[in-house]
Design an enzyme around this catalytic site. Sequence first.
Site, short mmCIF file in Angstrom:
data_model
loop_
_atom_site.label_atom_id
_atom_site.label_comp_id
_atom_site.label_asym_id
_atom_site.label_seq_id
_atom_site.Cartn_x
_atom_site.Cartn_y
_atom_site.Cartn_z
N CYS A 282 92.25 65.13 29.97
CA CYS A 282 91.94 66.34 28.92
C CYS A 282 91.31 65.93 27.87
O CYS A 282 91.88 65.48 26.76
CB CYS A 282 92.59 67.52 28.82
SG CYS A 282 92.06 68.98 28.75
N CYS B 177 89.33 66.28 32.77
CA CYS B 177 89.49 67.27 32.87
C CYS B 177 88.61 67.54 31.04
O CYS B 177 89.23 66.83 30.26
CB CYS B 177 91.28 68.30 32.51
SG CYS B 177 90.70 70.36 31.97
N CYS C 8 93.95 79.32 15.45
CA CYS C 8 94.20 77.58 15.28
C CYS C 8 93.97 76.85 14.41
O CYS C 8 92.91 77.40 13.28
CB CYS C 8 93.21 77.71 16.06
SG CYS C 8 91.99 76.68 16.68
N CYS D 147 89.47 82.44 15.88
CA CYS D 147 90.58 82.32 16.72
C CYS D 147 92.01 82.70 15.53
O CYS D 147 92.27 81.82 15.05
CB CYS D 147 90.94 81.34 18.29
SG CYS D 147 89.04 80.80 19.18
N CYS E 109 90.61 75.89 35.06
CA CYS E 109 92.27 75.95 34.04
C CYS E 109 92.45 77.31 32.83
O CYS E 109 91.19 76.49 32.08
CB CYS E 109 92.52 74.73 33.83
SG CYS E 109 93.96 74.18 32.02
N CYS F 102 85.46 74.15 13.28
CA CYS F 102 85.53 74.82 14.46
C CYS F 102 84.43 76.28 13.74
O CYS F 102 85.00 77.68 12.69
CB CYS F 102 85.88 75.51 15.36
SG CYS F 102 85.50 76.44 16.78
N ARG G 172 101.65 75.26 33.67
CA ARG G 172 101.84 74.29 33.46
C ARG G 172 102.22 74.89 31.85
O ARG G 172 101.75 75.84 30.98
CB ARG G 172 100.35 73.92 32.67
CG ARG G 172 100.82 72.12 31.81
CD ARG G 172 99.39 72.22 30.90
NE ARG G 172 98.49 71.54 32.70
CZ ARG G 172 97.21 71.75 32.69
NH1 ARG G 172 97.01 72.51 31.20
NH2 ARG G 172 96.96 70.33 33.64
N1 SAM Z 1 87.30 75.55 20.93
C1 SAM Z 1 87.63 75.29 22.76
C2 SAM Z 1 88.08 76.88 23.17
O1 SAM Z 1 88.85 76.90 22.28
O2 SAM Z 1 87.55 77.08 24.07
C3 SAM Z 1 88.36 74.30 22.89
C4 SAM Z 1 89.84 73.95 22.27
S1 SAM Z 1 90.81 75.16 22.15
C5 SAM Z 1 91.78 74.06 20.34
C6 SAM Z 1 91.80 75.52 23.40
C7 SAM Z 1 93.34 76.34 23.19
O3 SAM Z 1 93.68 75.93 23.03
C8 SAM Z 1 92.74 77.37 23.54
O4 SAM Z 1 91.57 78.46 23.97
C9 SAM Z 1 94.25 78.26 22.80
O5 SAM Z 1 94.05 78.86 23.98
C10 SAM Z 1 95.28 77.20 22.88
N2 SAM Z 1 95.32 76.49 21.20
C11 SAM Z 1 94.68 76.54 20.05
N3 SAM Z 1 95.57 76.05 19.26
C12 SAM Z 1 96.79 77.14 19.26
C13 SAM Z 1 98.55 77.00 18.39
N4 SAM Z 1 98.56 77.05 17.97
N5 SAM Z 1 99.23 77.12 19.72
C14 SAM Z 1 99.05 77.74 21.21
N6 SAM Z 1 97.96 77.83 21.87
C15 SAM Z 1 97.00 76.99 20.97
C1 DTB Z 2 96.34 74.57 26.27
O1 DTB Z 2 95.92 75.71 27.26
N1 DTB Z 2 96.90 74.19 25.39
C2 DTB Z 2 96.15 73.02 24.73
C3 DTB Z 2 95.05 72.53 25.78
N2 DTB Z 2 94.75 73.70 26.55
C4 DTB Z 2 94.06 71.81 24.97
C5 DTB Z 2 96.26 72.96 23.87
C6 DTB Z 2 97.02 73.42 22.70
C7 DTB Z 2 96.88 73.38 21.28
C8 DTB Z 2 97.77 73.28 20.65
C9 DTB Z 2 97.07 73.57 19.00
C10 DTB Z 2 97.08 71.79 18.61
O2 DTB Z 2 97.57 70.85 18.97
O3 DTB Z 2 95.65 71.67 18.16
FE1 SF4 Z 3 87.36 76.58 17.80
FE2 SF4 Z 3 89.95 76.64 17.80
FE3 SF4 Z 3 89.01 78.83 18.80
FE4 SF4 Z 3 88.42 76.59 19.85
S1 SF4 Z 3 90.83 77.87 19.79
S2 SF4 Z 3 87.15 78.15 19.64
S3 SF4 Z 3 89.03 75.27 18.33
S4 SF4 Z 3 88.93 78.19 16.34
#
Ligand code: SAM
Ligand code: DTB
Ligand code: SF4
Length: 346
Positions: free
Chosen positions: A130, A161, A93, A90, A221, A86, A293
């Site tokens: 989802c 979702c 992430c 973030c 959501c 990506c 959730r």
């Molecule tokens: N890329 C898209 C976005 O960011 O909108 C969708 C997928 S993204 C992984 C969805 C959500 O997962 C993020 O907004 C964040 O709140 C959550 N998330 C990602 N990494 C995480 C982590 N290490 N611990 C907890 N929540 C996480």
């Molecule tokens: C949300 O709030 N939590 C989920 C879902 N929406 C997409 C994602 C959590 C991701 C945790 C890190 C991972 O598994 O990569």
């Molecule tokens: Fe990309 Fe992860 Fe940010 Fe979603 S949360 S936009 S997958 S870097």
Amino acid sequence: MLETTKHQTQQQTTESVINTDALKSGACQSDVEAGIVNRWSVDEIVALFELPFSDLMHQAQTIHRANFDPNAVQVSTLLSIKTGGCSEDCGYCPQAARYHTEVENEPLMKLDDVLAAAQEAKDNGASRFCMGAAWRGPKQRDLEPVLKMIQEVKAMGLETCATLGMLKEGQAEQLKEAGLDYYNHNLDTAPEFYGDVITTRTYQDRLDTLGRVRNADIHVCSGGIIGMGESRNQRAGLLAQLANMEQPPESVPINLLTQVEGTPLHGTEELDPIEFVRTIAAARITMPNSFVRLSAGRQSMHEGIQALCFLAGANSIFYGEKLLTTGNPEAATDKKLFAKLGINKI
Ligand code: SAM
Ligand code: DTB
Ligand code: SF4
């Protein structure tokens, strides 16, 4: 003397909560008409966090029971349909290309593989499926195969979702047309802390996407991540943003940061679990009609803490051994926990 002072402080705090209730029920009509629907100030939410734990839990449980079956928990299963690589930054992430984590990049999954995963989720008792993609946002050529996935998953009798990043004008309508029930897009944290975590998209970008989802009549959501080093005020600030939306999200995921090696937030001081429970309770009180959730972070969470989260008003979870790239409790473990607590799946 000290006891009296403490008691008075508690009473004042409770009164301020009751006053907010009056506001919620439309006491401040001119503000409502002007489109200013500040149901909760950050200070009022901080006051909830500061309540003695038993008082906070009692309020949350009372509100929960007035609005929901207290023994029913909605279960959603997640699938990462496009993993890693990506462009965004973030800080939490593991899928951001710029951080060196163990996540292997995978292109968009094939329809049949997605449907097989959805069938497995349904057989395991999930009611919602989802689909998540590691995109800044979908390009039109990305969106088309995802629309097909949504149509087919919906036809299997599951709620759908998707979480695909920022949406451009017109994309939410296409998702709605395909049969999308919910779109997940998190605010992640309070506006004041946001810039410490993400710089490649703004808070307003996120609000704009949520507006598009709402206007297309898709359920919203949206929630955030707790334990990123934010202050209590900032936890309250995130909840204020969500609770004060013209229409609060139908579903509010509260994630505990899953710390992944290679990401900037790896090594952040661990959050006290009771503070996490307090956050769930404050979300329940400020968003009485939303599903709250209990999201990422359950794998490392003692079942006693999870039980407290359900008592605090959490009534939805991610179910299945994987979130997107990180682990989640095994379905069998969750079945045992639900049986122990007398929880029924929605
Ligand atoms: N890329 C898209 C976005 O960011 O909108 C969708 C997928 S993204 C992984 C969805 C959500 O997962 C993020 O907004 C964040 O709140 C959550 N998330 C990602 N990494 C995480 C982590 N290490 N611990 C907890 N929540 C996480
Ligand atoms: C949300 O709030 N939590 C989920 C879902 N929406 C997409 C994602 C959590 C991701 C945790 C890190 C991972 O598994 O990569
Ligand atoms: Fe990309 Fe992860 Fe940010 Fe979603 S949360 S936009 S997958 S870097």
